[in-house]
Design a protein around this motif. Structure first.
Motif, PDB file in Angstrom:
ATOM      1  N   ALA A  74      10.337  30.113-108.765  1.00 50.46           N
ATOM      2  CA  ALA A  74      10.035  30.043-107.338  1.00 50.46           C
ATOM      3  C   ALA A  74      10.858  28.926-106.706  1.00 50.46           C
ATOM      4  O   ALA A  74      11.122  27.902-107.340  1.00 50.46           O
ATOM      5  N   VAL A  75      11.267  29.151-105.440  1.00 46.01           N
ATOM      6  CA  VAL A  75      12.074  28.161-104.728  1.00 46.01           C
ATOM      7  C   VAL A  75      11.538  28.000-103.309  1.00 46.01           C
ATOM      8  O   VAL A  75      11.280  28.991-102.618  1.00 46.01           O
ATOM      9  N   LEU A  76      11.398  26.756-102.883  1.00 45.13           N
ATOM     10  CA  LEU A  76      11.064  26.417-101.501  1.00 45.13           C
ATOM     11  C   LEU A  76      12.342  25.916-100.853  1.00 45.13           C
ATOM     12  O   LEU A  76      12.967  24.972-101.351  1.00 45.13           O
ATOM     13  N   VAL A  77      12.767  26.573 -99.780  1.00 43.34           N
ATOM     14  CA  VAL A  77      13.977  26.169 -99.054  1.00 43.34           C
ATOM     15  C   VAL A  77      13.560  25.795 -97.636  1.00 43.34           C
ATOM     16  O   VAL A  77      12.854  26.563 -96.974  1.00 43.34           O
ATOM     17  N   VAL A  78      13.986  24.617 -97.182  1.00 47.40           N
ATOM     18  CA  VAL A  78      13.652  24.143 -95.844  1.00 47.40           C
ATOM     19  C   VAL A  78      14.945  23.847 -95.089  1.00 47.40           C
ATOM     20  O   VAL A  78      15.819  23.147 -95.593  1.00 47.40           O
ATOM     21  N   VAL A  93       5.395  24.623-104.670  1.00 52.08           N
ATOM     22  CA  VAL A  93       6.116  25.861-104.989  1.00 52.08           C
ATOM     23  C   VAL A  93       5.415  26.472-106.212  1.00 52.08           C
ATOM     24  O   VAL A  93       5.361  25.866-107.271  1.00 52.08           O
ATOM     25  N   ASN A  94       4.829  27.670-106.007  1.00 43.93           N
ATOM     26  CA  ASN A  94       3.996  28.286-107.033  1.00 43.93           C
ATOM     27  C   ASN A  94       4.397  29.739-107.277  1.00 43.93           C
ATOM     28  O   ASN A  94       4.984  30.375-106.415  1.00 43.93           O
ATOM     29  N   ILE A  95       4.009  30.242-108.439  1.00 47.07           N
ATOM     30  CA  ILE A  95       4.139  31.668-108.747  1.00 47.07           C
ATOM     31  C   ILE A  95       2.731  32.211-108.948  1.00 47.07           C
ATOM     32  O   ILE A  95       1.940  31.647-109.711  1.00 47.07           O
ATOM     33  N   TYR A 119      20.443  19.758 -91.842  1.00 48.61           N
ATOM     34  CA  TYR A 119      20.561  19.962 -93.285  1.00 48.61           C
ATOM     35  C   TYR A 119      19.541  20.970 -93.799  1.00 48.61           C
ATOM     36  O   TYR A 119      18.524  21.232 -93.165  1.00 48.61           O
ATOM     37  N   THR A 120      19.831  21.500 -94.983  1.00 45.73           N
ATOM     38  CA  THR A 120      18.932  22.399 -95.704  1.00 45.73           C
ATOM     39  C   THR A 120      18.777  21.856 -97.115  1.00 45.73           C
ATOM     40  O   THR A 120      19.742  21.379 -97.705  1.00 45.73           O
ATOM     41  N   ALA A 121      17.559  21.933 -97.640  1.00 45.44           N
ATOM     42  CA  ALA A 121      17.291  21.462 -99.000  1.00 45.44           C
ATOM     43  C   ALA A 121      16.409  22.480 -99.713  1.00 45.44           C
ATOM     44  O   ALA A 121      15.678  23.252 -99.074  1.00 45.44           O
ATOM     45  N   ALA A 122      16.493  22.477-101.036  1.00 41.36           N
ATOM     46  CA  ALA A 122      15.712  23.418-101.849  1.00 41.36           C
ATOM     47  C   ALA A 122      14.994  22.676-102.968  1.00 41.36           C
ATOM     48  O   ALA A 122      15.527  21.727-103.540  1.00 41.36           O
ATOM     49  N   CYS A 123      13.797  23.122-103.261  1.00 39.74           N
ATOM     50  CA  CYS A 123      13.021  22.597-104.380  1.00 39.74           C
ATOM     51  C   CYS A 123      12.709  23.774-105.299  1.00 39.74           C
ATOM     52  O   CYS A 123      12.101  24.763-104.868  1.00 39.74           O
ATOM     53  N   TYR A 124      13.158  23.678-106.534  1.00 43.77           N
ATOM     54  CA  TYR A 124      13.022  24.754-107.521  1.00 43.77           C
ATOM     55  C   TYR A 124      11.827  24.486-108.427  1.00 43.77           C
ATOM     56  O   TYR A 124      11.709  23.409-109.005  1.00 43.77           O
ATOM     57  N   GLY A 125      10.970  25.481-108.572  1.00 47.53           N
ATOM     58  CA  GLY A 125       9.848  25.361-109.485  1.00 47.53           C
ATOM     59  C   GLY A 125      10.290  25.538-110.928  1.00 47.53           C
ATOM     60  O   GLY A 125      11.455  25.810-111.221  1.00 47.53           O
TER      61      GLY A 125
END
Length: 167
Positions: A74-78, A93-95, A119-125
C-alpha cells in the motif's frame, strides 16, 4: 530532612529521562511499522492501482511478483499544489481484505511531516505476500489499500480500487 541539590550529571540524567518519556508518549503503536516519506513517484507505474481524493491524496495498491507469488504494497501519496507548505499528521497506510466484515491485513504509520508547496511525497507500507494475506484471512476475495492523513485537524481517507486475491 535532606537537602536536594542538582548536579550537572543529575541534570543530564533528568534530560535524558524526559526525552525518553516524550518519545514513548509520542511513538506510534508497537504493532505498526513507522515508515519514512520518499519523493514524488509520478508518473504512476502500470502495476499501481490508485484512487485519489481531489487529486491531493492518493491511495495506491502495488501488485508485483517476487518470482514465486504475488506481493502487495500500500502507498499513501500526498501532493501539495498550494502556495504554502502544510503539516501532515497521523498518516497511516493499511491493507484490508474483504468480504465483509473487512479485516486489516497490514497496518503501518508514516511519520508526521511537513510538505513544502509544490511537492509530492509518498509513504510505502510494508510488503505483504499473497500467502500472508491468505493465512491471515483464508476467505479473502479482494484487498484494498486504505490510507488516511490529517491536515490542520481535518482527516482525509482514501481507499484504492480492490484487487482480487481469491484465497
Amino acid at each position: 530532612m535532606r537537602s536536594m541539590r542538582f548536579t550537572s550529571r543529575g541534570g543530564v540524567v533528568t534530560a535524558v529521562l524526559m526525552a525518553l518519556l516524550t518519545l514513548g508518549l509520542t511513538a506510534p503503536a508497537a504493532s505498526a511499522a513507522v515508515r519514512s516519506w520518499l519523493p514524488d513517484p509520478f508518473p504512476i507505474p502500470g502495476n499501481w492501482h490508485c484512487a485519489d481524493k481531489s487529486r491531493k491524496v492518493y491511495s495506491c495498491l502495488i501488485n508485483s511478483n517476487d518470482g514465486i507469488e504475488q506481493v502487495y504494497k500500500a502507498v499513501l501519496v500526498v501532493t501539495n499544489d498550494t502556495p504554502v507548505g502544510y503539516q501532515m499528521s497521523a498518516p497511516v497506510v493499511n491493507i484490508w481484505s474483504t468480504p465483509s466484515p473487512a479485516q486489516q491485513i497490514q497496518g503501518d504509520a508514516c511519520y508526521a511531516s511537513a510538505l513544502s508547496a509544490g511537492y509530492t511525497a509518498a509513504c510505502y507500507g510494508t510488503a505483504v505476500k499473497r500467502s500472508t494475506v491468505c493465512a491471515t484471512r483464508p476467505n479473502a476475495a479482494t484487498i484494498t489499500a486504505n490510507v488516511a492523513v490529517s491536515f490542520a485537524g481535518v482527516r482525509t481517507t482514501v481507499v484504492s480500487p480492490a484487487l482480487a486475491v481469491n484465497c
